[in-house]
Enzyme design. Structure first.
Site, PDB file in Angstrom:
ATOM      1  N   ALA A  88      41.437 -32.820  -6.239  1.00 46.49           N
ATOM      2  CA  ALA A  88      40.418 -34.024  -6.450  1.00 46.49           C
ATOM      3  C   ALA A  88      40.855 -35.241  -5.599  1.00 46.49           C
ATOM      4  O   ALA A  88      41.451 -36.268  -6.365  1.00 46.49           O
ATOM      5  CB  ALA A  88      40.276 -34.218  -8.054  1.00 46.49           C
ATOM      6  N   GLY A 134      42.497 -43.640  -9.582  1.00 47.53           N
ATOM      7  CA  GLY A 134      42.898 -42.360  -9.782  1.00 47.53           C
ATOM      8  C   GLY A 134      41.644 -41.595 -10.262  1.00 47.53           C
ATOM      9  O   GLY A 134      40.731 -42.313 -10.444  1.00 47.53           O
ATOM     10  N   ASN A 135      42.047 -40.505 -10.750  1.00 47.81           N
ATOM     11  CA  ASN A 135      40.852 -39.664 -11.441  1.00 47.81           C
ATOM     12  C   ASN A 135      41.475 -38.626 -12.464  1.00 47.81           C
ATOM     13  O   ASN A 135      42.764 -38.559 -12.467  1.00 47.81           O
ATOM     14  CB  ASN A 135      40.064 -38.854 -10.380  1.00 47.81           C
ATOM     15  CG  ASN A 135      40.894 -38.013  -9.919  1.00 47.81           C
ATOM     16  OD1 ASN A 135      41.305 -36.842 -10.255  1.00 47.81           O
ATOM     17  ND2 ASN A 135      40.848 -38.177  -8.442  1.00 47.81           N
ATOM     18  N   ARG A 136      40.747 -37.929 -13.279  1.00 44.60           N
ATOM     19  CA  ARG A 136      41.219 -37.181 -14.357  1.00 44.60           C
ATOM     20  C   ARG A 136      41.778 -35.755 -14.272  1.00 44.60           C
ATOM     21  O   ARG A 136      42.124 -34.917 -14.941  1.00 44.60           O
ATOM     22  CB  ARG A 136      40.168 -36.935 -15.514  1.00 44.60           C
ATOM     23  CG  ARG A 136      39.798 -38.359 -16.071  1.00 44.60           C
ATOM     24  CD  ARG A 136      38.841 -38.350 -17.206  1.00 44.60           C
ATOM     25  NE  ARG A 136      38.189 -39.635 -17.484  1.00 44.60           N
ATOM     26  CZ  ARG A 136      38.805 -40.339 -18.384  1.00 44.60           C
ATOM     27  NH1 ARG A 136      40.018 -39.977 -19.053  1.00 44.60           N
ATOM     28  NH2 ARG A 136      38.131 -41.321 -18.607  1.00 44.60           N
ATOM     29  N   SER A 137      41.763 -35.445 -12.879  1.00 46.17           N
ATOM     30  CA  SER A 137      42.273 -33.955 -12.399  1.00 46.17           C
ATOM     31  C   SER A 137      43.872 -33.712 -12.990  1.00 46.17           C
ATOM     32  O   SER A 137      44.569 -34.732 -12.728  1.00 46.17           O
ATOM     33  CB  SER A 137      42.325 -33.895 -11.000  1.00 46.17           C
ATOM     34  OG  SER A 137      43.003 -32.782 -10.625  1.00 46.17           O
TER      35      SER A 137
END
Ligand code: CTP
Ligand code: CA
Length: 216
Positions: free
Chosen positions: A90, A21-24
């Site tokens: 994102a 995943g990512n930090r969005s």
């Protein structure tokens, strides 16, 4: 006016308990959805996994998805009926090539994952955009920001691209404030000050409506 908006991260599963995943956080996209709705537009908010509550607003229909493939399917279904597309998500560029049915067990000292490219939602829909439709993309760059953002705008058929600043304290992932620069295809550049994401959303919606020469 009908607005289609993607927001938040995507989660790409690796096994039953893990994902990439990512930090969005989804804050910027949700703020734009709220602002369009406040001005009277009907919004289809396609959100990846976000901690934010589903907007309590009769003008916002929220569809929650996990992966880029699910986000694409939801966006594709809503794209034709929308006047404005805003791609604030994102989206993970790659996903694990194989999703293991069972939890991956710890074994060797290193582990190599094979990843495959995800569909580019904005670029794929951009190729189907009708002349009267308006598309807005986002970009976060760390080098040659304006050149890269301009390239994305052209490749993906955006009418405007919103460049997020990472240089300013208080801007970007997780913050309640943001500092953006907006570019258009003609090379016109608008710089905004650091402000709350709600105020950035107001600026962006005003700019989009001014470009379309109409109200929401
Ligand atoms: N985007 C998308 N689908 C993807 C990747 C990106 O819809 N699979 C959209 C984003 O929502 C954003 C824009 O495309 O509006 C630019 O995303 P960005 O990640 O900056 O661009 P990429 O083309 O993925 O390039 P890179 O990550 O290498 O900078
Ligand atoms: Ca990317």
């Amino acid at each position: 006016m009908r607005v289609l908006l993607t927001a938040g991260p995507t989660y790409e599963p690796l096994d039953p308990v893990r994902f990439l995943g990512n930090r969005s956080t989804g804050k910027m996209g949700y703020a734009i959805a709220e602002e369009f709705a406040r001005q009277g537009a009907d919004v289809l908010l396609i959100s990846g996994p976000s901690q934010l509550p589903v907007p309590d607003n009769a003008r916002i229909r929220t569809v929650r998805v996990e992966t880029a493939a699910e986000m694409f399917a939801a966006a594709e279904a809503g794209a034709s009926a929308a006047d404005v597309w805003v791609f604030a998500a994102a989206v993970a560029d790659y996903r694990p090539a194989h999703v293991e049915a069972e939890k991956i067990k710890k074994s060797g000292d290193t582990l190599t994952l094979e990843l495959v490219k995800n569909v580019d939602i904005a670029a794929t829909l951009g190729r189907r955009k009708r002349a009267e439709q308006f598309a807005v993309g986002f970009a976060l760059e760390t080098t040659n920001e304006l050149v890269h953002a301009q390239g994305k705008l052209q490749r993906k058929g955006f009418d405007l691209i919103v460049l997020n600043s990472l240089r300013d304290a208080g801007a970007g992932f997780g913050h309640d404030t943001n500092k953006v620069t907006v570019l258009d295809a003609a090379g016109q550049i608008v710089n905004f000050e650091l402000k709350s994401k709600a105020d950035v959303a107001r600026d962006l919606v005003s700019l989009i409506l001014a470009r379309l020469n109409r109200s929401a």
